[in-house]
Write an enzyme that holds these catalytic residues in place. Structure first.
Site, mmCIF file in Angstrom:
data_model
loop_
_atom_site.group_PDB
_atom_site.id
_atom_site.type_symbol
_atom_site.label_atom_id
_atom_site.label_comp_id
_atom_site.label_asym_id
_atom_site.label_seq_id
_atom_site.Cartn_x
_atom_site.Cartn_y
_atom_site.Cartn_z
ATOM 1 N N VAL A 46 0.831 -1.210 0.000
ATOM 2 C CA VAL A 46 0.000 0.000 0.000
ATOM 3 C C VAL A 46 0.866 1.261 0.000
ATOM 4 O O VAL A 46 0.548 2.242 -0.677
ATOM 5 C CB VAL A 46 -0.966 0.007 1.215
ATOM 6 C CG1 VAL A 46 -1.766 1.295 1.272
ATOM 7 C CG2 VAL A 46 -1.896 -1.200 1.167
ATOM 8 N N CYS A 47 1.963 1.230 0.734
ATOM 9 C CA CYS A 47 2.805 2.432 0.902
ATOM 10 C C CYS A 47 3.250 3.082 -0.408
ATOM 11 O O CYS A 47 3.162 4.302 -0.539
ATOM 12 C CB CYS A 47 4.002 2.106 1.784
ATOM 13 S SG CYS A 47 3.542 1.544 3.439
#
Length: 171
Positions: A46-47
């Site tokens: 996700v980052c």
């Protein structure tokens, strides 16, 4: 616990930006708005989506006299490897909170896991926290919402639900 209107916790951390290692401190952002966002780790799923979106919209933050800084518990060397490899060039620094002091000061540290939650803090030009949201690490944040909140705070007025720049405020 951090409260709205309080002075943002001070920091001085090593980071990576523009091909160089450098030290970054809260005082470097005096007289500017600062969007400070914590993320769990480099080389995750996700980052990079968040970091790439903040970078893609960096010019919009600059128009609002706002700087953007990402922070994780990774080393500055990990940030360098990520930026120069899979992540690609970004328009703001990634800071290393390797010792986890900043994550602890901003109340986003998951001590048992040794990582930070997704925390977004908007600090005004006087160093006061004006907005904060902390969420579960499974859900990425909205960069558009962060931009909207910076613009709303800068009006100095009451902004209704779903307010967007250019719309009327309530006073």
């Amino acid at each position: 616990m951090i409260k709205i209107g309080e002075q943002a916790p001070d920091f001085k951390l090593k980071g990576y930006f523009g091909g160089k290692f450098k030290e970054f401190a809260l005082k470097d952002y005096k007289n500017k708005w600062l969007v400070l966002f914590f993320y769990p780790l480099d080389f995750t799923f996700v980052c990079p989506t968040e970091i790439k979106e903040f970078s893609a919209k960096f010019a919009q933050f600059k128009k609002l006299n706002a700087e953007v800084v990402g922070v994780s518990v990774d080393s500055e060397h990990s940030h360098k490897a990520w930026v120069e490899g899979a992540l690609g060039k970004i328009n703001f620094p990634l800071l290393s909170d390797f010792h986890k002091r900043m994550s602890e000061a901003y109340d986003v540290l998951l001590e048992n896991e040794g990582i930070s939650l997704r925390g977004t803090f908007i600090v005004d030009p006087y160093g006061k926290v004006r907005y904060l949201v902390v969420s579960d690490n499974d859900v990425g944040r909205s960069v558009d919402e962060t931009l909207r909140v910076v613009a709303a705070l800068q009006t100095g007025k009451l902004c209704p639900v779903e307010w967007k720049p250019g719309q009327k405020t309530l006073n």
